[in-house]
Enzyme design. Structure first.
Site, PDB file in Angstrom:
ATOM      1  N   GLY A   1       0.754  -1.382   0.064  1.00 45.13           N
ATOM      2  CA  GLY A   1      -0.019  -0.135  -0.043  1.00 45.13           C
ATOM      3  C   GLY A   1       0.781   1.450   0.146  1.00 45.13           C
ATOM      4  O   GLY A   1       1.661   1.503  -0.963  1.00 45.13           O
ATOM      5  N   SER A   2       0.679   2.025   1.015  1.00 42.97           N
ATOM      6  CA  SER A   2       1.306   3.336   1.041  1.00 42.97           C
ATOM      7  C   SER A   2       2.796   3.204   1.358  1.00 42.97           C
ATOM      8  O   SER A   2       3.358   4.310   0.981  1.00 42.97           O
ATOM      9  CB  SER A   2       0.554   4.336   2.139  1.00 42.97           C
ATOM     10  OG  SER A   2      -0.875   4.708   1.679  1.00 42.97           O
TER      11      SER A   2
END
Length: 159
Positions: free
Chosen positions: A102-103
């Protein structure tokens, strides 16, 4: 949380407010970035620096599982695992396992872009359109008015 088959899921446990899996991802990123590199000991059947580092993560740092793949100068890809892929069953870490990071990709992307800025290949205040023509167009979005800096700072206004 995960969009992979159940046998690829690594349990998510908290330790000091952080996800343990994130540490394994960071280790894999370190391998990919060349921070950890396979040594000549690999050929001799002894654990090399990558395997030792992953073993340490699983044993001493409490990471349930770690997985790394390293492509050597010889073109061979070596796969390393440590820990267990499933805490309940004790199943091995799948060598084709995947973890959604993800991030966590944002800082890696920013580092690469800033390296390109330092090399004079990308301008922070240049429009995105300069490097990715036509990519950001439509629905009120125009890459000619969005700078690289705005993308890196997440202030471009893109949804």
């Amino acid at each position: 949380m995960y969009e992979h088959a159940p046998h690829h899921r690594l349990p998510l446990r908290r330790r000091n407010g952080r996800h343990r899996v994130a540490v394994a991802v960071a280790a894999a990123a370190a391998v990919a970035a060349g921070v950890l590199a396979p040594t000549a000991a690999f050929a001799g059947g002894r654990p090399d620096s990558v395997q030792s580092s992953l073993d340490t993560l699983a044993k001493d740092d409490g990471v349930p599982a770690a997985l790394a793949a390293v492509k050597g100068r010889d073109g061979r890809t070596r796969t390393y695992t440590a820990g267990v892929g499933d805490l309940a069953t004790g199943a091995k870490v799948p060598t084709d396992g995947q973890i959604r990071i993800g991030s966590n990709t944002k800082p890696f992307t920013a580092v690469v872009v800033l390296q390109l800025v330092a090399e004079g290949k990308v301008g922070l205040d240049s429009p995105v359109e300069t490097y990715l023509p036509g990519l950001l167009r439509g629905d009120g979005i125009d890459g000619r008015g969005i700078t690289v800096r705005q993308l890196l700072q997440h202030t471009s206004g893109l949804p």
